[in-house]
Design a protein around this motif. Structure first.
Motif, PDB file in Angstrom:
ATOM      1  N   MET A   1       0.846  -1.179   0.000  1.00  0.00           N
ATOM      2  CA  MET A   1       0.000   0.000   0.000  1.00  0.00           C
ATOM      3  C   MET A   1       0.897   1.250   0.000  1.00  0.00           C
ATOM      4  N   PRO A   2       0.549   2.216  -0.844  1.00  0.00           N
ATOM      5  CA  PRO A   2       1.324   3.468  -0.878  1.00  0.00           C
ATOM      6  C   PRO A   2       1.252   4.218   0.458  1.00  0.00           C
ATOM      7  N   ALA A   3       2.171   5.145   0.610  1.00  0.00           N
ATOM      8  CA  ALA A   3       2.172   5.971   1.823  1.00  0.00           C
ATOM      9  C   ALA A   3       0.897   6.814   1.863  1.00  0.00           C
ATOM     10  N   TYR A   4       0.417   7.069   3.071  1.00  0.00           N
ATOM     11  CA  TYR A   4      -0.777   7.890   3.241  1.00  0.00           C
ATOM     12  C   TYR A   4      -0.583   8.789   4.448  1.00  0.00           C
ATOM     13  N   SER A   5      -1.413   9.825   4.515  1.00  0.00           N
ATOM     14  CA  SER A   5      -1.411  10.669   5.711  1.00  0.00           C
ATOM     15  C   SER A   5      -2.800  10.628   6.328  1.00  0.00           C
ATOM     16  N   SER A   6      -2.840  10.889   7.612  1.00  0.00           N
ATOM     17  CA  SER A   6      -4.089  10.842   8.364  1.00  0.00           C
ATOM     18  C   SER A   6      -4.156  12.063   9.269  1.00  0.00           C
ATOM     19  N   MET A   7      -5.310  12.723   9.262  1.00  0.00           N
ATOM     20  CA  MET A   7      -5.502  13.892  10.111  1.00  0.00           C
ATOM     21  C   MET A   7      -6.846  13.762  10.835  1.00  0.00           C
ATOM     22  N   ARG A   8      -6.823  13.900  12.133  1.00  0.00           N
ATOM     23  CA  ARG A   8      -8.038  13.842  12.950  1.00  0.00           C
ATOM     24  C   ARG A   8      -8.559  15.271  13.122  1.00  0.00           C
ATOM     25  N   PHE A   9      -9.889  15.437  12.953  1.00  0.00           N
ATOM     26  CA  PHE A   9     -10.491  16.760  13.078  1.00  0.00           C
ATOM     27  C   PHE A   9     -11.965  16.622  13.445  1.00  0.00           C
ATOM     28  N   TYR A  10     -12.575  17.737  13.816  1.00  0.00           N
ATOM     29  CA  TYR A  10     -14.012  17.745  14.065  1.00  0.00           C
ATOM     30  C   TYR A  10     -14.714  18.042  12.747  1.00  0.00           C
ATOM     31  N   SER A  11     -15.638  17.190  12.346  1.00  0.00           N
ATOM     32  CA  SER A  11     -16.389  17.380  11.114  1.00  0.00           C
ATOM     33  C   SER A  11     -17.791  17.883  11.430  1.00  0.00           C
ATOM     34  N   PRO A  12     -18.123  19.100  11.015  1.00  0.00           N
ATOM     35  CA  PRO A  12     -19.493  19.576  11.222  1.00  0.00           C
ATOM     36  C   PRO A  12     -20.489  18.789  10.374  1.00  0.00           C
ATOM     37  N   VAL A  13     -20.051  18.229   9.264  1.00  0.00           N
ATOM     38  CA  VAL A  13     -20.938  17.425   8.416  1.00  0.00           C
ATOM     39  C   VAL A  13     -21.359  16.155   9.153  1.00  0.00           C
ATOM     40  N   LEU A  14     -20.384  15.503   9.801  1.00  0.00           N
ATOM     41  CA  LEU A  14     -20.677  14.281  10.562  1.00  0.00           C
ATOM     42  C   LEU A  14     -21.127  14.595  11.986  1.00  0.00           C
ATOM     43  N   ASP A  15     -20.893  15.826  12.422  1.00  0.00           N
ATOM     44  CA  ASP A  15     -21.144  16.246  13.799  1.00  0.00           C
ATOM     45  C   ASP A  15     -20.421  15.330  14.782  1.00  0.00           C
ATOM     46  N   ALA A  16     -19.154  15.042  14.442  1.00  0.00           N
ATOM     47  CA  ALA A  16     -18.347  14.137  15.264  1.00  0.00           C
ATOM     48  C   ALA A  16     -16.886  14.253  14.845  1.00  0.00           C
ATOM     49  N   GLU A  17     -16.007  13.648  15.636  1.00  0.00           N
ATOM     50  CA  GLU A  17     -14.608  13.549  15.260  1.00  0.00           C
ATOM     51  C   GLU A  17     -14.507  12.684  14.004  1.00  0.00           C
ATOM     52  N   ALA A  18     -13.553  13.025  13.135  1.00  0.00           N
ATOM     53  CA  ALA A  18     -13.379  12.297  11.885  1.00  0.00           C
ATOM     54  C   ALA A  18     -11.895  12.160  11.562  1.00  0.00           C
ATOM     55  N   LEU A  19     -11.608  11.259  10.628  1.00  0.00           N
ATOM     56  CA  LEU A  19     -10.255  11.092  10.100  1.00  0.00           C
ATOM     57  C   LEU A  19     -10.287  11.421   8.620  1.00  0.00           C
ATOM     58  N   ARG A  20      -9.333  12.219   8.182  1.00  0.00           N
ATOM     59  CA  ARG A  20      -9.166  12.501   6.752  1.00  0.00           C
ATOM     60  C   ARG A  20      -7.930  11.738   6.312  1.00  0.00           C
ATOM     61  N   LEU A  21      -8.138  10.756   5.437  1.00  0.00           N
ATOM     62  CA  LEU A  21      -7.060   9.911   4.933  1.00  0.00           C
ATOM     63  C   LEU A  21      -6.728  10.355   3.522  1.00  0.00           C
ATOM     64  N   SER A  22      -5.450  10.518   3.224  1.00  0.00           N
ATOM     65  CA  SER A  22      -5.092  11.013   1.907  1.00  0.00           C
ATOM     66  C   SER A  22      -3.865  10.318   1.360  1.00  0.00           C
ATOM     67  N   MET A  23      -3.864  10.148   0.021  1.00  0.00           N
ATOM     68  CA  MET A  23      -2.741   9.584  -0.726  1.00  0.00           C
ATOM     69  C   MET A  23      -2.536  10.441  -1.963  1.00  0.00           C
ATOM     70  N   ALA A  24      -1.332  10.403  -2.495  1.00  0.00           N
ATOM     71  CA  ALA A  24      -1.030  11.129  -3.724  1.00  0.00           C
ATOM     72  C   ALA A  24      -0.690  10.140  -4.832  1.00  0.00           C
ATOM     73  N   ASP A  25      -1.056  10.511  -6.061  1.00  0.00           N
ATOM     74  CA  ASP A  25      -0.685   9.675  -7.207  1.00  0.00           C
ATOM     75  C   ASP A  25       0.692  10.083  -7.719  1.00  0.00           C
ATOM     76  N   GLU A  26       1.110   9.520  -8.853  1.00  0.00           N
ATOM     77  CA  GLU A  26       2.450   9.795  -9.378  1.00  0.00           C
ATOM     78  C   GLU A  26       2.636  11.248  -9.804  1.00  0.00           C
ATOM     79  N   ARG A  27       1.532  11.982 -10.046  1.00  0.00           N
ATOM     80  CA  ARG A  27       1.623  13.417 -10.387  1.00  0.00           C
ATOM     81  C   ARG A  27       1.504  14.292  -9.147  1.00  0.00           C
TER      82      ARG A  27
END
Length: 68
Positions: free
Chosen positions: A1-27
């Motif tokens: 699995m490629p490298a990824y980053s994870s950021m924990r934050f409060y999501s007003p959409v979910l009205d709860a704590e959330a994780l934003r997981l992100s990966m980048a492609d070759e560009r």
């Protein structure tokens, strides 16, 4: 699995704590997913599934951005 980053934050959409997981492609374009941060086994399973969806989107050559 490629490298990824994870950021924990409060999501007003979910009205709860959330994780934003992100990966980048070759560009260096970003693909990301937001999941609820529930802790424990459930969070690990949601995280794994989201990372697999992101990786699949990158391999398919989808447009960068949010992966649902």
């Amino acid at each position: 699995m490629p490298a990824y980053s994870s950021m924990r934050f409060y999501s007003p959409v979910l009205d709860a704590e959330a994780l934003r997981l992100s990966m980048a492609d070759e560009r260096n374009s970003e693909f990301y997913a937001v999941i609820p941060a529930r802790g424990g086994k459930e969070e690990r399973e949601l995280k794994q599934a989201a990372l697999e969806r992101i990786e699949d989107a990158i391999l398919r050559g989808d447009v960068p951005g949010e992966v649902r």
